[in-house]
Write an enzyme that holds these catalytic residues in place. Sequence first.
Site, short mmCIF file in Angstrom:
data_model
loop_
_atom_site.label_atom_id
_atom_site.label_comp_id
_atom_site.label_asym_id
_atom_site.label_seq_id
_atom_site.Cartn_x
_atom_site.Cartn_y
_atom_site.Cartn_z
N THR A 13 0.82 -1.22 0.00
CA THR A 13 0.00 0.00 0.00
C THR A 13 0.85 1.26 0.00
OG1 THR A 13 -1.68 -1.19 1.23
CG2 THR A 13 -1.82 1.19 1.31
N ASP A 57 2.26 -7.11 -4.10
CA ASP A 57 1.49 -7.17 -2.87
C ASP A 57 2.27 -8.12 -1.96
OD1 ASP A 57 -1.61 -6.72 -1.90
OD2 ASP A 57 -0.71 -8.54 -1.07
N SER A 58 2.30 -7.84 -0.68
CA SER A 58 3.18 -8.66 0.16
C SER A 58 2.70 -10.10 0.28
CB SER A 58 3.40 -8.03 1.52
OG SER A 58 2.27 -8.18 2.33
N SER A 59 1.47 -10.37 -0.14
CA SER A 59 1.04 -11.78 -0.13
C SER A 59 1.78 -12.58 -1.21
CB SER A 59 -0.48 -11.90 -0.29
OG SER A 59 -0.91 -11.10 -1.36
N THR A 89 2.12 -4.51 4.32
CA THR A 89 2.05 -4.83 5.75
C THR A 89 1.62 -6.28 6.04
OG1 THR A 89 -0.20 -4.01 5.88
CG2 THR A 89 1.55 -2.46 6.41
N ASP A 90 0.95 -6.90 5.06
CA ASP A 90 0.35 -8.21 5.37
C ASP A 90 1.38 -9.26 5.78
OD1 ASP A 90 -2.10 -7.13 4.88
OD2 ASP A 90 -2.28 -7.91 2.86
N GLN A 272 -1.42 -20.42 20.42
CA GLN A 272 -2.37 -19.60 19.65
C GLN A 272 -2.54 -18.22 20.28
OE1 GLN A 272 -6.03 -21.82 19.10
NE2 GLN A 272 -4.96 -23.50 18.10
N CYS A 273 -2.10 -18.08 21.53
CA CYS A 273 -2.18 -16.76 22.17
C CYS A 273 -1.05 -15.91 21.62
CB CYS A 273 -1.99 -16.88 23.69
SG CYS A 273 -3.23 -17.91 24.47
N1 ASP Z 1 -2.13 -6.00 0.79
C1 ASP Z 1 -1.13 -5.02 1.12
C2 ASP Z 1 0.20 -5.73 1.20
O1 ASP Z 1 0.51 -6.34 2.18
C3 ASP Z 1 -1.48 -4.35 2.39
C4 ASP Z 1 -0.53 -3.28 2.83
O2 ASP Z 1 0.46 -2.97 2.24
O3 ASP Z 1 -0.81 -2.70 3.88
O4 ASP Z 1 0.95 -5.69 0.24
#
Ligand code: ASP
Length: 338
Positions: A13, A57-59, A89-90, A272-273
Site C-alpha cells: 500500500t 502485494d506482500s502476499s 504490511t500483510d 495460539q495466544c
Molecule cells: N495488501 C497489502 C500488502 O501487504 C497491504 C498493505 O500494504 O498494507 O501488500
Amino acid sequence: MKRKVLLIYTGGTIGMEKNYKTGSLVPFDFSSVFKRIPEMNLLECEVSVYPFKKPVDSSDMGPAQWRMIATWIYKNYKNYDGFLILHGTDTMSYTASALSFMLRNLGKPVILTGSQLPIGDLRTDAKENLLTSLYYASLYENDQAVIQEVAVYFEYKLLRGNRSLKYSAEFFDAYQSPNYPIIGQSGVHLNVDKNVLWRPNGEVELDDYLNENVLFWRIFPGMNFESLLEIKTAEAIILQVFGSGTIFNNETTQNVLKELRNRGVEIVVISQCISGGVHFGKYINSDIFTRIDAISGKDMTAESAITKAMHLLKNPRYNKSFSELFSKSICGEITEDF
Ligand code: ASP
C-alpha cells in the site's frame, strides 16, 4: 557526515495512490518518491532508491524475494550505512523474521516499514512511517550504528523484526511485539531502549538457505487430527496449540504425533495466544509433547517459528540436531529461559 541509506521498495500500500476516478489503488512510479515527499530532501541522510521491477502485494512475497533482498543487502553492505525496506504490511513480519535469520551478525540497521493508507492519501500514515524509518536507518553514535538488527517500524514504534506481528488490518497502530519490549519509540524525541537491542558477535554473513517443506497447523476443538498424516511432504510441522501448550488428550492425538515422529517429522509447538507462550508440563494435556520429543517454540511468534524452521531444517551449514538448533536464540527471536 551524511549517512547513506539504501531504500528497497518491494510494493504494498505504501507505494500506491488512489485513482480518484475508479476508486482503486494503483502503484505509482516509486522513483518519483522525492517529488511526492519533498521532506525526504531535508533529511540528513542520502537515500538511494532500489525498487523491485514489478512491485508486489506482500502476499506474493516468499523465499525467492527474501533471498533476493538478503542478497542485495549483503552485496551492498559496505556501500551503505543502513537499509530500509518498504513492504506491504500483510507479510512484513515474515520477511523481517526470515531476513533476521539469513543476515547474521548485522552491524547496521535493516528497517522494514509500510503503511495502512497509500502515500497519496490525505490521511496517510506512510509519510511518518517512511521518514522516521529513515532516521532510524541512519542513526549512528560514535561511528557505530545504534540499531544492529532487523527491525520493523510502524506508527511510532520500532520493534524487533522477528518478535513483531501484524495484529490489525484496521488501525494505524497495526504492529505489536507482545513478548519483547519495544526497542525504540518516536515522540518529540527519537528514543531507543539500549538495554534491549541485539548485538552481533562477529562479521556479517549471508546464509540464504530456506527449506520449504515446513507446514503450519492450527488445532481447533472438534478437528480431524488424523488429516495431519495426509500431508506427506512435511518435514517440520509448526503446531499452533491452545494457551500454554495444550492439546486433545486422547489416543488419536498420541498415535498421530508418534507416527509423524516415526516418519522423522520435526514438531515445533507454539501457542495460539499472541502473548505469553508454551510451557511443556504445565498441564497434563501437554505431556504428550515431552513424550514424543517435540520442540517448545516457547514465546516465539508464528512468523518467526515458521521462517526459523525453514532456515534450519536440513541446513548443511550445521551439524547439530534441528531440535538443539531451534531451541537456541539466533538473534533474539526466542526467550531461551522462558
Ligand atoms: N495488501 C497489502 C500488502 O501487504 C497491504 C498493505 O500494504 O498494507 O501488500
